[in-house]
Design a protein around this motif. Sequence first.
Motif, PDB file in Angstrom:
ATOM      1  N   GLY A 198      -3.874   1.344   2.835  1.00 39.87           N
ATOM      2  CA  GLY A 198      -2.869   0.306   2.982  1.00 39.87           C
ATOM      3  C   GLY A 198      -3.093  -0.869   2.068  1.00 39.87           C
ATOM      4  N   GLY A 256       0.781  -1.225   0.000  1.00 41.97           N
ATOM      5  CA  GLY A 256       0.000   0.000   0.000  1.00 41.97           C
ATOM      6  C   GLY A 256       0.813   1.275   0.000  1.00 41.97           C
ATOM      7  N   LYS A 257       2.115   1.167  -0.129  1.00 45.63           N
ATOM      8  CA  LYS A 257       2.980   2.338  -0.130  1.00 45.63           C
ATOM      9  C   LYS A 257       3.437   2.677  -1.555  1.00 45.63           C
ATOM     10  CE  LYS A 257       4.873   1.784   4.539  1.00 45.63           C
ATOM     11  NZ  LYS A 257       3.938   0.727   4.966  1.00 45.63           N
ATOM     12  N   THR A 304       1.925   6.572   2.042  1.00 41.84           N
ATOM     13  CA  THR A 304       0.813   5.627   1.957  1.00 41.84           C
ATOM     14  C   THR A 304      -0.430   6.406   1.529  1.00 41.84           C
ATOM     15  OG1 THR A 304       1.765   4.306   3.747  1.00 41.84           O
ATOM     16  CG2 THR A 304      -0.535   3.880   3.177  1.00 41.84           C
TER      17      THR A 304
END
Length: 320
Positions: free
Chosen positions: A179, A157-158, A175
Motif C-alpha cells: 500500500g 499504492g494502487k 495493489t
Amino acid sequence: MSDHSTHTRRSIVKAVGATAAAGLFTGAASAATSDEGGLEVVESPTASTLYDVESTTAGAFAVGSGGVVLERTANGWEKLLDGGPTGNGNSVYGADVTDDGKRLWFVGSSGAIGEYDVEAGVLNDHSAPMDVTNNFNDVSVTGEAGEANVYVAGDSGKMYFSYENGETGSWDYTTPGSGAAINAVDFFDDRSGHIVDGNTSVFYTRDGGTWDKLGIANANHNFYGVDSDGFDDVWISGGGGTVYHWNGSEWVRSDTGDATLRDVEVADGSGATVGGGGKFYAYDGSKWAAQSTPTGQNLKAVLRGDTTIAVGAGGTILEG
C-alpha cells in the motif's frame, strides 16, 4: 520507451526512428553546448517545477506543477497548457508517449489524466477513472495512438490500468505491495514492465494486471526512478545516490554520492541519472561519472538523445 526491443520510458527514439528523432532537436530551441559537451540552461517559459520530459513525433514536451505542459519548438520552449487536463490547476507528475509517438499521456494530482494528440493539437481528459481522485505519480503507455494500454501509478499504492485507451468503464486496479505509494512505472512490452514503491520494493508484471516482487533485499534508500528494458535488464534510481541494475540474476548496486536520484535512463550501453542539487551522472557501460551542470536546482527527469534534456525545480531546463 522506444520499440518493444528497447522499450525505455524516456528514450528519444520511441517509435519515431533514429532519423526522425534526430530532427526533433533542430532549430532555435537547441542549447549551445560547451567544449566539454556539458549541459547548459535554456530559457524556460515557467517557474513551475517540471517533473517529466518526453519526446514525440512533434518534438519534446515537459510537464509540471500547476498542470503546466511545455512544448519545445523551433523558437524555443513555449507553454502549451496551463492548468492540467481539467483546467483546475492540478499538478502533472508523470508523462509517457504511445509507441508511434503521436499521443502524449500525462497524470498528476486529484486523479488528473490527460491524452494530448501532438499532431492534431487535441486534448482528451480521462481524469478520475473509477471516480478516483487520489494523486497519480507516473504513467506508462504501450501500443499506438487511440489503442493504448495505459498504466497509472497511484500514490495510494494502487496500479490503475486500462487496455482500451483509458475509455470510461475500461479501468481496473490492483495493489501490488503493502500500500506504499508507487513512485514510478515503466513497461518494455505491451503488458510487461516494472514499478517501484515507497517501501524499497520493485515489482514486475507479465500480464499488466498481476505483480510479483523482484527485490531489492537490504536496500536502505527509497526508490524514485525505473527504466524497464526487459525482465533481465532493469535500472532503478533512488536516495543516497544509489543506482541498481537487475541483470537477470542479481542486483548490482552503484553509489554516485549522496544526492537523491529521481530518474534514470539506460540504453545501448550508455545512460544518465539526475537528482538533487543539479546532479547529473553519465553511464559509459561500466561506471557512473558526475558531469557538471550550471544549476543547483533539483532535477526531476532526463531525456536522452542527440540532444539530452533534463528538467527540474524552478522551471529549470538543461540541454546539451
